[in-house]
Design a protein around this motif. Structure first.
Motif, PDB file in Angstrom:
ATOM      1  N   UNK A  60      93.659  66.373  41.323  1.00 31.41           N
ATOM      2  CA  UNK A  60      92.818  66.847  40.236  1.00 31.41           C
ATOM      3  C   UNK A  60      91.737  65.798  39.923  1.00 31.41           C
ATOM      4  N   UNK A  61      91.648  65.381  38.684  1.00 31.23           N
ATOM      5  CA  UNK A  61      90.584  64.440  38.345  1.00 31.23           C
ATOM      6  C   UNK A  61      90.968  63.039  38.808  1.00 31.23           C
ATOM      7  N   UNK A  62      90.092  62.461  39.605  1.00 29.95           N
ATOM      8  CA  UNK A  62      90.385  61.182  40.223  1.00 29.95           C
ATOM      9  C   UNK A  62      89.958  60.023  39.322  1.00 29.95           C
ATOM     10  N   UNK A  63      88.709  60.081  38.917  1.00 27.22           N
ATOM     11  CA  UNK A  63      88.139  58.999  38.116  1.00 27.22           C
ATOM     12  C   UNK A  63      87.132  59.580  37.147  1.00 27.22           C
ATOM     13  N   UNK A  64      86.790  58.773  36.171  1.00 24.56           N
ATOM     14  CA  UNK A  64      85.777  59.198  35.211  1.00 24.56           C
ATOM     15  C   UNK A  64      84.788  58.056  35.010  1.00 24.56           C
ATOM     16  N   UNK A  65      83.506  58.373  35.072  1.00 24.34           N
ATOM     17  CA  UNK A  65      82.473  57.381  34.788  1.00 24.34           C
ATOM     18  C   UNK A  65      81.654  57.877  33.606  1.00 24.34           C
ATOM     19  N   UNK A  66      81.333  56.971  32.727  1.00 24.03           N
ATOM     20  CA  UNK A  66      80.456  57.324  31.619  1.00 24.03           C
ATOM     21  C   UNK A  66      79.099  56.689  31.865  1.00 24.03           C
TER      22      UNK A  66
END
Lengths: 429, 972
Positions: A1-7
């Protein structure tokens, strides 16, 4: 599913990253920046961007891009909805969701993200559970924490996750028991230049702020539930009861939440509460144009129009304007060509108007289109659709709560087209 | 210090150089809060690893949690050091608190170090049969993690998945299906037995789980059921074929009830606030529902368009695909797709796509009028898209073709280059379809060459004249003449088209244009652009016959004036529905990694009986069951079957319940349980805030359950082999291991009606020890009817209950027909008011009435609750004196040993094991079903089989009777 998040902030810096599986290099965001450059406007960045090894799914809220990295098939809406839920949570925690707020509360943000996803799959997204796990920062708590060295992490084990009503935390206590419901309606409309309605729709929400002790079981009934054409509920609402009796029956979450959103279909006749008359003329060969705009109330059921704001994108050829408002203030930005007029409250005896002249670029040809006028307004104490709450009852607890219901109507996407319809193509059928 | 990165770093350094573990928690948390920002900002904080790992054993929950975050992030890089922390987690896995067990498993499974794969595997297996649904959920989450770390564990993991799929709680369902999708999406056979359960649970599963389950069930349904639109689709095909094959035997289509179940149970979810859930249901309906029913999703999808622009973007993509196949569905919502000037361009373009797809003869005039307003927008990309859309409407709807063409021709005089260029291109495409009828438009465009300055448009016009020079034989040479005049001032792209036009005219009408062509070619020969010079040389060789001209020149006419196929103007969304809608692959129109193909409907439906969950506790089956009592992990089979019954039952009774509710609302003082609550099966922890306690107890101490006619013990639970293995690997810790908390699966059956008195109908009952979902204060009694007569029994129901005051009965729904030789089980609820008084009632068939009574053994009047050792001690301390009954006894020979004691006590009474530090003592806890009074039992074993039994219970009568029963169980 969601691997990483960048803002990513508006200047293109990655100011926060979080990985739920193995680490993905932040260079993956280069593909995002490329797409960002290609897009003319910030909101035109495609929400889904394929890259050779990953897919980037992003949402833009509060001028921050939340870019999620995924590696394999997953419903895009799943990710988008989750990212919006993250933003809502941040907003709930910090009041605003800005880069500064996130940076100031980076530890809480990190803890929240850790709890919201496990291995990329959503774990705890209910705000009541999260608040049990991680306490929202307050000034007092920050001061106490600095002195004592304690943290925002809840001391007790969160039992909410085990509960069968996961949206409500246990052991709620208040001295003043109160429940407030705001019925807020937004009217979306496109109005013809002649004043006839092209489309009009009413979308409404009922936002609640419930501060009740214990495990109250509420029922809310409407005088005219038939008005509601299409509804979506907070998970706490018992659907069967609604189907059978058109009554909202629920154990509310603690605090603020959106109980219901609904739609009143355009088949039902929508009363348009405001009218606009505008006349914008450009004379061929002259560098002057005339601008005239009047507005007034219409079918408002005796309630006054407030916070009226008119905005319009004038043609590119317009250099400057010299207008005279009968009330309020107006502003014209010569760079973006955006005209905005803050009217304020409309007095039915003295209708507000904005008149004057525009100067056009020398040599520019006559703009062939009249600009679209966007209108914003508010009507207090009235729901335009006529929706009325009949009664609110509470079961399961003995005390008498204080109950309050407020109605409001706002303009959503409300615009009057200034297009010249006379030139319509000759249609044979 | 707090504000600068250097400060953080320095602070962390300090911690690294601590020789001893940091003295105070405060220091730790400070250090922690310093490390995390570094991770968050993508800085490397890995050199702090040893110092952090040391803190993993810290008692403080908050520090623990934060160390976990750090560990997970850096374990992969510092494998050896990470191993140091493993033992702590192993200890955590056996903690009496379910939340700690869960979080230990969560972190352990997140540490990506291959060497601990076996440990993880064991931990997952163990957690999968944990008593707490939350721990089982965590186990389901851990499965994909282990799978990605070591795919070779697949087979073992599938076993765990299979087991968790059978789980009845809503908490687990979503997570395990997610694991299923990641590990073994191809093993569709695992779903059969759980299909109905998943459908029924769906509404109560958390939102994210719903999405995953619905998507999986869509695929499942495509393999198991028949196409509901089979006949219609066939008709369409047949129409295209000849009429000869039209007479095909058409079987009437009957929808599988399971197919219907799925459609029915997903429909309410269209009202979800979560866009992903709504989309999932929408795609399910699109792919699975009969044509007539698909319409319901349109309204919900239109509602989503009010949401954030990203949501709109995805929804519109899907609507675009759907609107091609099922146009009628969205027609009523046409106006919702009208474009606002404030929409972002990508949304505008998609709305345009939908509007184009929705256009038909009746609405085209409205749509075209709308399109005209769009053409005047400031957004040029959007204007170009609109012109394309007009072109498509014109090709699809013949009646408006002329109108559109005329409109587009008007646009040729637009000031904007882009508009003109796009219009010319579209007109060109339209004309290519039927050039004969439109020579006047070509003539008109030829005239435009005088005015239009946009190079692209000029080039397009020239191409058009060249291509159809036969239709405008007089004008074409004239255009060439004009162009030859201005040749030198034209843009390159136009020059190329002038050469092209010249060549085509030379081939068709060399008499008039020979000189002109020569002139143009000569001009081109000396052009600055080498492309133009090349083209001129090439064309001269090809068309002008000379002595040296090669074989090609013979074919010049064929080369230049070949019939060019008309471009097809169709939606880019056509046929995209072979991808499952709502998926990433559909959005990108390319297969994404891990995408599961949506299978085509089968020609013939596979056997639907695979989804039947058979009931096999009939008397005849008992022997076979006991024979094949293989080691089975976790709850015994009889239990799970039982659950299925009550599941379906509860959903029916719920409706009745809610009706009652509304009537009795004023009477009600409390209502904690709602439908959701009732349906979930969390037996432990959840403390009932039930305030209504019944004080009327009519207890009769003499009444002992002595009427037990036939006692059958179902398959005893067998200790799974892996538990022993685990003992070998990890020496037993002082804390009791979770396996002992598993409730016993032993169920005694009692006879309610003998075969002879019942004239062929025999009825047995047992206490299923499951919570009775319609009313948590009732004891669930499973009643099993066996019809051994030769004729069928009809309308079995309960009548005329004679109950002691305070007792209540929730009857089972009437059984309409029980065929001869068949067995059926139902569940009814009885509130015994915490007394062992019998519940008397009449069991009626269509012909006879039988007086029967159900008398509960005292051990069935309670239900297990989960407690920690400390809680147990605390509660026990409060129930001393009158409330405590102690008895000394000598254990029977076979009954010596912890395991045997536990088994006997849990068989005698519905209690759960409480963890205990000493292996000499076994503790159990429960509470009475009606009043919720605590029942605490402890058995202390001494040497030579001597033991002491203590029962603490507020209700002394219950306590006394329980002591008697347990005493009997342990000594006989």
């Amino acid at each position: 599913m969601i691997h990483s998040l960048f803002l990513v902030n508006s200047s293109g810096d990655i100011f926060l990253e979080k990985h739920w599986k193995s680490v993905v290099s932040r260079s993956v965001c280069d593909y995002f920046f490329e797409a960002q450059e290609r897009a003319s406007e910030p909101e035109n960045v495609p929400p889904v961007i394929p890259t050779p090894h990953h897919y980037l799914i992003s949402v833009l809220r509060h001028r921050i891009y939340f870019v999620a990295v995924i590696q394999s098939e997953v419903p895009p809406l799943f990710v988008i909805e989750f990212l919006h839920r993250v933003v809502d949570t941040f907003q709930d925690y910090f009041g605003v969701c800005t880069e500064a707020a996130i940076k100031d509360n980076v530890v809480v943000v990190y803890e929240l993200l850790e709890e919201m996803l496990d291995n990329g799959f959503p774990l705890a997204t209910e705000s009541n559970i999260l608040k049990e796990l991680i306490k929202p920062p307050t000034i007092l708590r920050t001061v106490v924490n600095t002195i004592t060295g304690s943290t925002n992490v809840g001391e007790q084990l969160p039992t909410g996750q085990l509960s069968v009503v996961p949206w409500r935390r246990t052991g709620v206590k208040y001295t003043n028991n109160e429940a407030y419901f705001d019925v807020v309606e937004e009217i979306d409309a496109i109005i013809d230049k002649s004043g006839s309605t092209i489309t009009a729709e009413i979308q409404g929400v009922i936002d609640a702020c419930v501060k009740l002790t214990g495990m109250p079981d509420l029922t809310l009934s409407f005088m005219n539930p038939r008005l509601l054409d299409d509804v979506s509920f907070h998970p706490c609402v018992r659907f069967k009861r609604w189907e059978a009796e058109r009554i909202l029956s629920f154990i509310p979450p603690d605090g603020n939440f959106r109980l219901l959103s609904y739609h009143v279909s355009c088949q039902n006749l929508v009363a348009i509460p405001v009218y606009v008359k505008h006349n914008i003329t450009f004379r061929e060969g002259s560098s002057q144009g005339r601008f005239e705009l009047t507005l007034g109330p219409k079918q408002t059921m005796g309630k006054g129009l407030e916070a009226v704001l008119i905005s319009s994108q004038l043609p590119r050829g317009v250099l400057n304007t010299n207008l005279n408002p009968s009330q309020g203030t107006y502003n014209f930005d010569p760079v973006t060509k955006l005209l905005s007029w803050d009217v304020g409250k409309i007095n039915p005896q003295k209708l507000p108007s904005l008149k004057g002249s525009m100067s056009l670029q020398a040599g520019a040809s006559k703009p062939d289109e009249n600009p679209t006028i966007n209108i914003q307004f508010k009507i207090q104490q009235s729901a335009l659709s006529g929706l009325k709450v009949n009664r609110l009852d509470m079961y399961g607890e003995k005390y008498k709560p204080f109950k309050g219901i407020k109605y409001m109507t706002k303009a959503g996407k409300f615009q009057t087209k200034g297009l010249l319809r006379g030139r319509a193509w000759d249609l044979k059928n | 210090v707090q504000n600068s990165d250097v400060g953080y770093f320095e602070n962390c350094r300090c911690v690294v150089f601590y020789e001893q573990p940091p003295p105070a928690c405060a220091v730790r948390s400070q250090k922690r809060s310093n490390c995390e920002p570094m991770i968050a900002r993508g800085k490397n904080a890995s050199d702090l690893f040893p110092a952090v790992v040391k803190n993993v054993a810290c008692k403080n929950i908050e520090v623990k949690k934060l160390v976990y975050v750090y560990l997970v992030r850096y374990a992969e890089e510092q494998q050896d050091l990470a191993l140091l922390s493993i033992s702590t987690f192993q200890r955590g896995l056996k903690d009496p608190n379910q939340l700690i067990r869960a979080s230990a498993l969560r972190v352990l499974s997140s540490i990506r170090v291959t060497i601990i794969v076996p440990i993880m595997m064991l931990a997952i297996k163990e957690a999968a049969s944990d008593m707490s649904p939350y721990v089982r959920k965590t186990a389901a989450h851990a499965i994909p993690k282990l799978y990605s770390l070591d795919p070779e564990q697949k087979d073992c993991l599938i076993e765990v998945i299979e087991k968790l799929l059978a789980d009845k709680t809503t908490l687990v369902a979503g997570s395990v299906v997610m694991a299923f999708e990641e590990v073994c999406p191809e093993r569709i056979d695992l779903i059969h037995k759980n299909y109905r359960k998943l459908c029924n649970l769906l509404i109560d599963v958390e939102e994210w789980g719903q999405v995953v389950i619905i998507n999986m069930l869509t695929r499942y349904a495509r393999t198991q059921f028949l196409n509901p639109n089979m006949n219609e689709d066939k008709e369409e095909k047949e129409k295209k074929k000849t009429e000869a094959t039209a007479i095909v035997k058409r079987k009437p289509y009957v929808m599988d009830p399971d197919h219907r179940l799925l459609l029915r149970n997903t429909k309410p979810l269209l009202q979800s606030r979560n866009a992903a859930v709504v989309m999932a249901v929408a795609q399910l309906y699109f792919h699975l529902a009969p044509k007539a029913e698909v319409g319901v999703i349109a309204k919900a999808l239109v509602r989503l368009m009010r949401s954030h622009s990203e949501v709109q973007y995805v929804v519109l993509q899907n609507v675009a695909t759907m609107s091609i196949k099922r146009r009628g569905m969205f027609e009523p919502y046409l106006k919702s797709f009208y474009i606002r000037s404030t929409d972002p361009t990508q949304i505008k373009v998609l709305k345009l796509e939908v509007l184009t797809n929705l256009a038909n003869e009746t609405n085209i005039s409205t749509i075209l009028r709308e399109f005209q307003t769009y053409i005047k927008s400031n957004d040029k990309d959007f204007v170009a898209a609109t012109i394309q859309a007009i072109g498509r409407c014109a090709t699809n709807i013949g009646e408006v073709r002329d109108t559109c063409l005329n409109g587009l021709v008007q646009l040729l005089s637009n000031r904007d280059e882009l508009v003109v260029a796009e219009s010319v291109v579209v007109i060109k495409k339209l004309l290519q379809m039927q050039p004969e009828q439109h020579s006047d438009i070509i003539k008109h465009m030829a005239k435009l060459t005088d005015n239009i300055q946009v190079p692209m448009a000029r080039a397009s016009i020239l191409w058009l004249i060249g291509e159809y020079c036969e239709h405008v034989p007089k004008i074409a040479p004239d255009v060439l003449r004009k162009m030859a005049k201005t040749f030198t001032n034209e843009e390159d792209i136009v020059k190329l088209q002038i050469i092209n036009l010249a060549a085509k005219l030379y081939l068709t009408n060399s008499k008039q244009t020979k000189l002109l062509t020569q002139y143009v070619l000569n001009l081109a020969k000396y052009d600055q652009n080498y492309d133009i010079r090349d083209r001129a040389r090439f064309i001269r060789q090809l068309i002008v016959p000379t002595d040296k001209s090669g074989a090609l020149s013979k074919y010049a006419k064929k080369l230049f004036l070949a019939l060019k196929p008309a471009p097809v103007l169709e939606s880019p969304f056509k046929d995209r529905d072979h991808f499952q809608l709502g998926s990433l692959s559909h959005l990108l129109n390319a297969k994404a990694g891990g995408y599961q193909v949506l299978p085509d409907w089968p020609e013939a439906a596979p056997d639907p009986s695979v989804r039947n969950v058979e009931v096999k506790e009939s008397v005849r089956a008992v022997e076979t069951v006991t024979k094949k009592s293989k080691p089975r992990i976790g709850s015994s089979e009889s239990e799970s079957e039982e659950d299925d019954d009550s599941e379906s039952e509860s959903s029916e009774s719920e409706e009745e319940e809610s009706e009652e509710e509304s009537e009795e609302e004023t009477k009600k003082k409390k209502k904690v349980g709602n439908e959701r609550l009732e349906n979930t099966r969390t037996t432990d922890i959840h403390t009932h805030t039930h305030s209504e306690r019944r004080n009327t107890h009519i207890l009769n101490c003499d009444s002992q359950p002595n009427t037990i006619a036939s006692v059958q013990v179902f398959d005893t639970i067998c200790k799974p082999a892996w538990l022993y293995m685990q003992f070998l690997l990890n020496p037993p810790l002082p804390v009791s291991v979770p396996q002992t908390i598993i409730p016993s699966g032993n169920l005694k059956t009692y006879e309610l009606l003998h075969r002879i008195t019942g004239e062929g109908l025999s009825v047995e009952y047992c206490f299923s020890r499951q919570p009775f979902s319609p009313d948590p204060h009732m004891v669930a009694v499973k009643i099993q009817f066996t019809n051994s007569a030769t004729s069928e029994a009809k309308s079995l129901h309960v009548e005329d209950a004679k109950l002691q005051s305070g007792m209540r009965i929730k009857e089972f729904p009437e059984i309409e027909v029980l065929p001869a030789g068949e067995t059926i089980s139902v569940v009814m609820g009885i509130d015994f008011c915490d007394s062992t008084q019998a519940a008397n009632f009449q069991l009626c068939t269509h012909t006879r009435k039988f007086f029967v009574s159900i008398q509960p053994p005292v051990g069935e009047l309670m239900m297990p609750i989960f407690m920690t050792e400390n809680e147990f001690k605390k509660e026990q301390g409060q129930l001393m004196g009158m409330n405590e009954i102690t008895e000394k006894l000598t254990l029977e020979e076979k009954c010596q040993g912890e395991h045997a004691v536990v088994q006997r006590v849990t068989t005698a009474a519905n209690l759960s094991r409480v963890p205990c530090g000493s292996d000499k003592e076994c503790r159990f806890a429960g509470k009475t079903v009606t009043s919720g009074s605590l029942v605490l039992v402890s058995v202390v074993t001494k040497e030579d089989g001597a033991a002491q039994l203590t029962v603490n219970c507020e209700k002394m009568v219950i306590g006394t009777m329980l002591v008697k029963d347990i005493h009997q169980a342990l000594t006989q």
